[in-house]
Motif scaffolding. Structure first.
Motif, PDB file in Angstrom:
ATOM      1  N   ARG A 221       0.861  -1.179   0.000  1.00 27.48           N
ATOM      2  CA  ARG A 221       0.000   0.000   0.000  1.00 27.48           C
ATOM      3  C   ARG A 221       0.901   1.234   0.000  1.00 27.48           C
ATOM      4  O   ARG A 221       2.078   1.161   0.300  1.00 27.48           O
ATOM      5  CB  ARG A 221      -0.908   0.034   1.230  1.00 27.48           C
ATOM      6  N   MET A 222       0.323   2.368  -0.332  1.00 23.82           N
ATOM      7  CA  MET A 222       1.069   3.619  -0.284  1.00 23.82           C
ATOM      8  C   MET A 222       0.934   4.267   1.086  1.00 23.82           C
ATOM      9  O   MET A 222      -0.089   4.145   1.751  1.00 23.82           O
ATOM     10  CB  MET A 222       0.568   4.575  -1.358  1.00 23.82           C
ATOM     11  N   ASN A 223       1.977   4.966   1.470  1.00 18.18           N
ATOM     12  CA  ASN A 223       1.958   5.731   2.707  1.00 18.18           C
ATOM     13  C   ASN A 223       0.925   6.860   2.599  1.00 18.18           C
ATOM     14  O   ASN A 223       0.740   7.445   1.538  1.00 18.18           O
ATOM     15  CB  ASN A 223       3.353   6.311   2.959  1.00 18.18           C
ATOM     16  N   ARG A 224       0.255   7.138   3.693  1.00 18.16           N
ATOM     17  CA  ARG A 224      -0.776   8.180   3.675  1.00 18.16           C
ATOM     18  C   ARG A 224      -0.208   9.537   3.264  1.00 18.16           C
ATOM     19  O   ARG A 224      -0.896  10.345   2.633  1.00 18.16           O
ATOM     20  CB  ARG A 224      -1.434   8.289   5.056  1.00 18.16           C
ATOM     21  N   ASN A 225       1.030   9.816   3.644  1.00 22.72           N
ATOM     22  CA  ASN A 225       1.630  11.105   3.307  1.00 22.72           C
ATOM     23  C   ASN A 225       1.807  11.283   1.802  1.00 22.72           C
ATOM     24  O   ASN A 225       1.924  12.417   1.316  1.00 22.72           O
ATOM     25  CB  ASN A 225       2.986  11.252   4.003  1.00 22.72           C
ATOM     26  N   ALA A 226       1.832  10.182   1.049  1.00 18.99           N
ATOM     27  CA  ALA A 226       1.996  10.276  -0.399  1.00 18.99           C
ATOM     28  C   ALA A 226       0.801  10.967  -1.048  1.00 18.99           C
ATOM     29  O   ALA A 226       0.928  11.539  -2.137  1.00 18.99           O
ATOM     30  CB  ALA A 226       2.180   8.878  -0.989  1.00 18.99           C
ATOM     31  N   ILE A 227      -0.353  10.941  -0.399  1.00 20.87           N
ATOM     32  CA  ILE A 227      -1.536  11.611  -0.950  1.00 20.87           C
ATOM     33  C   ILE A 227      -1.284  13.112  -1.070  1.00 20.87           C
ATOM     34  O   ILE A 227      -1.645  13.737  -2.082  1.00 20.87           O
ATOM     35  CB  ILE A 227      -2.764  11.340  -0.063  1.00 20.87           C
ATOM     36  N   PHE A 228      -0.638  13.714  -0.065  1.00 21.48           N
ATOM     37  CA  PHE A 228      -0.379  15.152  -0.095  1.00 21.48           C
ATOM     38  C   PHE A 228       0.606  15.512  -1.207  1.00 21.48           C
ATOM     39  O   PHE A 228       0.466  16.557  -1.851  1.00 21.48           O
ATOM     40  CB  PHE A 228       0.138  15.609   1.267  1.00 21.48           C
ATOM     41  N   VAL A 229       1.599  14.651  -1.415  1.00 24.03           N
ATOM     42  CA  VAL A 229       2.543  14.887  -2.508  1.00 24.03           C
ATOM     43  C   VAL A 229       1.823  14.812  -3.851  1.00 24.03           C
ATOM     44  O   VAL A 229       2.042  15.638  -4.744  1.00 24.03           O
ATOM     45  CB  VAL A 229       3.692  13.858  -2.454  1.00 24.03           C
ATOM     46  N   PHE A 230       0.963  13.830  -3.988  1.00 21.67           N
ATOM     47  CA  PHE A 230       0.215  13.637  -5.234  1.00 21.67           C
ATOM     48  C   PHE A 230      -0.693  14.829  -5.516  1.00 21.67           C
ATOM     49  O   PHE A 230      -0.739  15.343  -6.644  1.00 21.67           O
ATOM     50  CB  PHE A 230      -0.607  12.350  -5.121  1.00 21.67           C
ATOM     51  N   LEU A 251       3.902  13.603 -10.447  1.00 20.90           N
ATOM     52  CA  LEU A 251       2.553  13.084 -10.633  1.00 20.90           C
ATOM     53  C   LEU A 251       2.583  11.686 -11.238  1.00 20.90           C
ATOM     54  O   LEU A 251       1.852  10.787 -10.803  1.00 20.90           O
ATOM     55  CB  LEU A 251       1.760  14.034 -11.525  1.00 20.90           C
ATOM     56  N   GLY A 252       3.425  11.491 -12.250  1.00 23.05           N
ATOM     57  CA  GLY A 252       3.527  10.180 -12.870  1.00 23.05           C
ATOM     58  C   GLY A 252       4.067   9.127 -11.924  1.00 23.05           C
ATOM     59  O   GLY A 252       3.537   8.012 -11.850  1.00 23.05           O
ATOM     60  N   ALA A 253       5.111   9.485 -11.157  1.00 23.31           N
ATOM     61  CA  ALA A 253       5.732   8.517 -10.253  1.00 23.31           C
ATOM     62  C   ALA A 253       4.779   8.101  -9.137  1.00 23.31           C
ATOM     63  O   ALA A 253       4.573   6.910  -8.877  1.00 23.31           O
ATOM     64  CB  ALA A 253       7.023   9.096  -9.671  1.00 23.31           C
ATOM     65  N   PHE A 254       4.172   9.078  -8.472  1.00 21.16           N
ATOM     66  CA  PHE A 254       3.280   8.754  -7.359  1.00 21.16           C
ATOM     67  C   PHE A 254       1.953   8.194  -7.854  1.00 21.16           C
ATOM     68  O   PHE A 254       1.333   7.367  -7.169  1.00 21.16           O
ATOM     69  CB  PHE A 254       3.058   9.984  -6.485  1.00 21.16           C
ATOM     70  N   GLY A 255       1.518   8.624  -9.046  1.00 17.81           N
ATOM     71  CA  GLY A 255       0.324   8.032  -9.623  1.00 17.81           C
ATOM     72  C   GLY A 255       0.510   6.551  -9.875  1.00 17.81           C
ATOM     73  O   GLY A 255      -0.383   5.733  -9.613  1.00 17.81           O
ATOM     74  N   ALA A 256       1.693   6.182 -10.376  1.00 17.71           N
ATOM     75  CA  ALA A 256       1.989   4.768 -10.595  1.00 17.71           C
ATOM     76  C   ALA A 256       1.992   4.005  -9.277  1.00 17.71           C
ATOM     77  O   ALA A 256       1.519   2.863  -9.203  1.00 17.71           O
ATOM     78  CB  ALA A 256       3.343   4.614 -11.289  1.00 17.71           C
ATOM     79  N   GLY A 257       2.514   4.629  -8.220  1.00 25.21           N
ATOM     80  CA  GLY A 257       2.512   3.977  -6.913  1.00 25.21           C
ATOM     81  C   GLY A 257       1.108   3.690  -6.423  1.00 25.21           C
ATOM     82  O   GLY A 257       0.821   2.605  -5.906  1.00 25.21           O
ATOM     83  N   PHE A 258       0.197   4.649  -6.597  1.00 26.41           N
ATOM     84  CA  PHE A 258      -1.183   4.444  -6.169  1.00 26.41           C
ATOM     85  C   PHE A 258      -1.897   3.426  -7.058  1.00 26.41           C
ATOM     86  O   PHE A 258      -2.761   2.679  -6.580  1.00 26.41           O
ATOM     87  CB  PHE A 258      -1.932   5.773  -6.173  1.00 26.41           C
ATOM     88  N   ILE A 259      -1.567   3.390  -8.344  1.00 25.11           N
ATOM     89  CA  ILE A 259      -2.171   2.396  -9.234  1.00 25.11           C
ATOM     90  C   ILE A 259      -1.743   0.987  -8.833  1.00 25.11           C
ATOM     91  O   ILE A 259      -2.572   0.065  -8.746  1.00 25.11           O
ATOM     92  CB  ILE A 259      -1.794   2.687 -10.694  1.00 25.11           C
ATOM     93  N   VAL A 260      -0.452   0.806  -8.565  1.00 23.85           N
ATOM     94  CA  VAL A 260       0.041  -0.506  -8.122  1.00 23.85           C
ATOM     95  C   VAL A 260      -0.607  -0.895  -6.802  1.00 23.85           C
ATOM     96  O   VAL A 260      -1.010  -2.048  -6.598  1.00 23.85           O
ATOM     97  CB  VAL A 260       1.582  -0.478  -7.997  1.00 23.85           C
ATOM     98  N   SER A 261      -0.726   0.081  -5.896  1.00 26.37           N
ATOM     99  CA  SER A 261      -1.379  -0.177  -4.615  1.00 26.37           C
ATOM    100  C   SER A 261      -2.843  -0.554  -4.816  1.00 26.37           C
ATOM    101  O   SER A 261      -3.370  -1.431  -4.127  1.00 26.37           O
ATOM    102  CB  SER A 261      -1.268   1.071  -3.732  1.00 26.37           C
TER     103      SER A 261
END
Length: 326
Positions: A221-230, A251-261
């Motif tokens: 899963r992604m860390n909750r703090n990643a939402i603020f970065v996104f 946006l692309g990097a963290f978006g990919a993280g949330f998609i994988v999650s």
């Protein structure tokens, strides 16, 4: 940090040599830059996850030295050093553990660094690589315009009767300017995560893994703090200029993280269901051709953010491994 023996020294040096050659191959074949760059992380991750910090330090140092020797300048060696430091850092985080009692858990268990926090670092470092690579290659509107013009010129030669609207061409250049770093960020994260997954399987199969194998669908899963970065990246991309290009990579990097999650969450939520396999197959196929299913997976990843800490027994303990959520 244990003392390094000759075998580990050789393994680390060989991994560094392999990584440097892969990075060099990425510069020789620019179209395969992301693939070769991500593959260069694999030997570093294997050494770091299987033999620890000292071996991976040797691997990074060897990669930097080899890169300086075979590259056109010392800057190439520094670039190789930067790329290999990323998987080295990820392997260091993966090997971090402390007594579970420090987190309020049982005294006889060890708590490992959460995979969600590793994902946070992975996405952030992937964005940094894209930003640095873009700055080095002079990425901007002029470069994208040249690429689009060359593509349109090739199309015109194949179809002389084809007439393209100049306004449509300008819109295409503006769209591609931001879509390219977004795509690079997404692909880089996917490739790095794939390298991490393969490395964990390889070291586990060879019984050299320092970190225990985890249940990926429940732990990834992604860390909750990643939402603020996104969200900050989404806002920044509307400002235009260099800031927007940096935001696009983030946006692309963290978006990919949330998609994988989101996909991991989907796998976890459908466990034990009779319709699980066909639904997963349909979902994967639809995300390749349609935008809406991918957006739904992204939203699921944004919704299901948490930490799953892997707990394993101490050497003298007999308690089975388990995952706990905090």
């Amino acid at each position: 940090m244990k003392k390094l023996n000759a075998k580990e020294l050789g393994i680390g040096a060989l991994a560094g040599l392999t990584a440097a050659l892969l990075v060099y191959g990425a510069t020789v074949q620019p179209l395969l830059f992301i693939l070769f760059g991500a593959l260069s992380a694999l030997p570093i991750l294997i050494v770091g996850l299987g033999w620890g910090n000292m071996a991976v330090i040797v691997a990074v140092a060897a990669a930097g030295i080899v890169g300086t020797i075979i590259g056109p300048s010392i800057y190439f060696g520094l670039f190789v050093l930067l790329l290999t430091l990323i998987p080295a850092w990820l392997s260091h985080l993966a090997n971090l553990a402390r007594p579970a009692s420090e987190l309020g858990g049982p005294d006889n268990l060890m708590a490992w660094y959460p995979l969600s926090d590793i994902m946070l670092h992975l996405c952030g470092l992937a964005a940094v690589v894209i930003i640095v690579a873009g700055a080095v290659m002079g990425y901007g509107a002029d470069l994208v315009g040249q690429v689009v013009d060359a593509y349109i010129g090739a199309m015109s030669q194949q179809s002389p009767d084809l007439q393209l609207n100049p306004i449509a061409i300008a819109k295409m250049k503006s769209l591609m300017l931001y879509m390219i770093p977004i795509a690079w960020g997404m692909i880089w994260v996917m490739m790095l995560l794939a390298a991490y997954y393969v490395a964990t399987r390889i070291v586990a199969a060879s019984s050299h893994n320092l970190r225990p194998r985890e249940d990926i669908p429940s732990a990834l899963r992604m860390n909750r703090n990643a939402i603020f970065v996104f969200l900050a990246a989404i806002v920044a991309i509307f400002f235009g200029g260099v800031l927007a290009l940096i935001a696009a990579a983030v946006l692309g990097a963290f978006g990919a993280g949330f998609i994988v999650s989101g996909f991991a969450s989907l796998h976890y939520r459908t466990r034990g269901k009779d319709w699980r396999l066909p639904v997963l197959i349909i979902c994967y196929l639809m995300t390749f051709v349609l935008t809406l299913p991918l957006f739904i997976i992204l939203v699921l990843g944004l919704y299901d953010t948490r930490k799953a800490i892997s707990l394993t027994p101490n050497k003298d303990a007999d308690t089975p491994k388990q995952n706990t959520k905090i």
